[in-house]
Write an enzyme that holds these catalytic residues in place. Structure first.
Site, PDB file in Angstrom:
ATOM      1  CG  HIS A 139       4.052   5.249   3.001  1.00  0.00           C
ATOM      2  ND1 HIS A 139       4.508   6.354   2.336  1.00  0.00           N
ATOM      3  CD2 HIS A 139       3.944   5.612   4.299  1.00  0.00           C
ATOM      4  CE1 HIS A 139       4.657   7.361   3.199  1.00  0.00           C
ATOM      5  NE2 HIS A 139       4.321   6.943   4.390  1.00  0.00           N
ATOM      6  CG  HIS A 190       0.335   7.304   6.776  1.00  0.00           C
ATOM      7  ND1 HIS A 190       0.303   8.656   6.499  1.00  0.00           N
ATOM      8  CD2 HIS A 190       1.647   6.964   6.776  1.00  0.00           C
ATOM      9  CE1 HIS A 190       1.536   9.113   6.335  1.00  0.00           C
ATOM     10  NE2 HIS A 190       2.380   8.097   6.494  1.00  0.00           N
ATOM     11  CD  GLU A 191       3.193   2.728   7.832  1.00  0.00           C
ATOM     12  OE1 GLU A 191       3.945   2.040   7.142  1.00  0.00           O
ATOM     13  OE2 GLU A 191       3.499   3.862   8.222  1.00  0.00           O
ATOM     14  CD  GLU A 238       5.129  10.560   5.950  1.00  0.00           C
ATOM     15  OE1 GLU A 238       5.426   9.462   5.434  1.00  0.00           O
ATOM     16  OE2 GLU A 238       4.398  10.636   6.956  1.00  0.00           O
TER      17      GLU A 238
HETATM   18 ZN   LIG Z   1       4.368   7.939   6.146  1.00  0.00          ZN
END
Ligand SMILES: [Zn+2]
Length: 231
Positions: free
Chosen positions: A95, A91-92, A153
């Site tokens: 981004h 997830h990081e 997100e």
């Molecule tokens: Zn996030």
């Protein structure tokens, strides 16, 4: 949009500042564990990534432009196993690679301000430095929290899910991770949630993409990708 090179400079500078300001975990076993998971993920996206474990009891992790990853030791009690840690790191990294921090920075600052912003990250106690840290998603240390948007997100969730599966981690554990995050509500709420806010469609989105992710996992396993990272 800021040039990629400028964003990388910003990521590099903020990471240098964080390493100066925060204690670094020395335990070899913890470092090896985090590195094992992080490397499996970054192998899927390419490039040499620097991974640092910070001795910090708050549950958080981050990635920065310029291929930097930071993990707080406190995250390892919320992300209970390698698959859940892989979900956070996927997830990081998403981004960063989806240019989310670039979009955030570019909404507030002109390209001509990039250099000043980068220099301000040397002393993030200044207003500009604080804003820069916040936009990069690492402002908690300096008193500024800027949550990612719901769109960012969702995007990070889906890319992250794909990468963890391609690396050979069980993508179903991403759902468990977010349930774990949500369980620890109130004052004990994980620091991670302050910049990556929970929203009610997250788990439904992950579940919707799960069949595709499980196909990717099957392919990964057939290629012999089966990480065994242990705390
Ligand atoms: Zn996030």
């Amino acid at each position: 949009m800021m040039p990629d090179a400028q964003m990388e400079e910003m990521g590099l500078q903020s990471f240098t500042t964080l390493k100066k300001d925060k204690p670094i975990e020395q335990d070899g076993q913890i470092n090896a564990y985090v590195r094992c998971v992080a490397t499996a993920i970054t192998n899927e996206v390419g490039g040499e990534w620097e991974v640092v474990v910070f001795a910090d009891p708050t549950a958080n992790a981050f990635a920065l432009p310029g291929r930097k990853i930071g993990v707080h030791t406190g995250l390892l009690t919320v992300a209970e196993n390698q698959n859940q840690l892989a979900a956070v790191l996927g997830h990081e990294v998403a981004h960063v690679l989806a240019h989310h921090s670039n979009e955030r920075v570019s909404q507030k600052y002109a390209v001509s301000q990039g250099l000043a912003l980068t220099q301000a990250l040397i002393s993030p106690q200044s207003a500009l430095g604080q804003a820069g840290m916040g936009l990069l998603g690492v402002g908690a240390e300096y008193g500024i929290l800027m949550p990612y948007s719901r769109v960012h997100e969702s995007e990070a969730d889906i890319y992250g899910l794909d990468w963890m599966a391609k690396a050979g981690f069980d993508p179903r554990e991403s759902v468990t991770l977010w349930v774990n995050m949500g369980k620890q509500g109130g004052k004990q709420s994980p620091e991670f949630l302050s910049t990556h806010p929970g929203h009610d469609t997250r788990i439904a989105n992950l579940k919707k993409h799960m069949p595709k992710a499980l196909e990717m996992l099957k392919k990964a396993r057939a290629q012999g990708k089966n990480p065994q990272c242990r705390k």
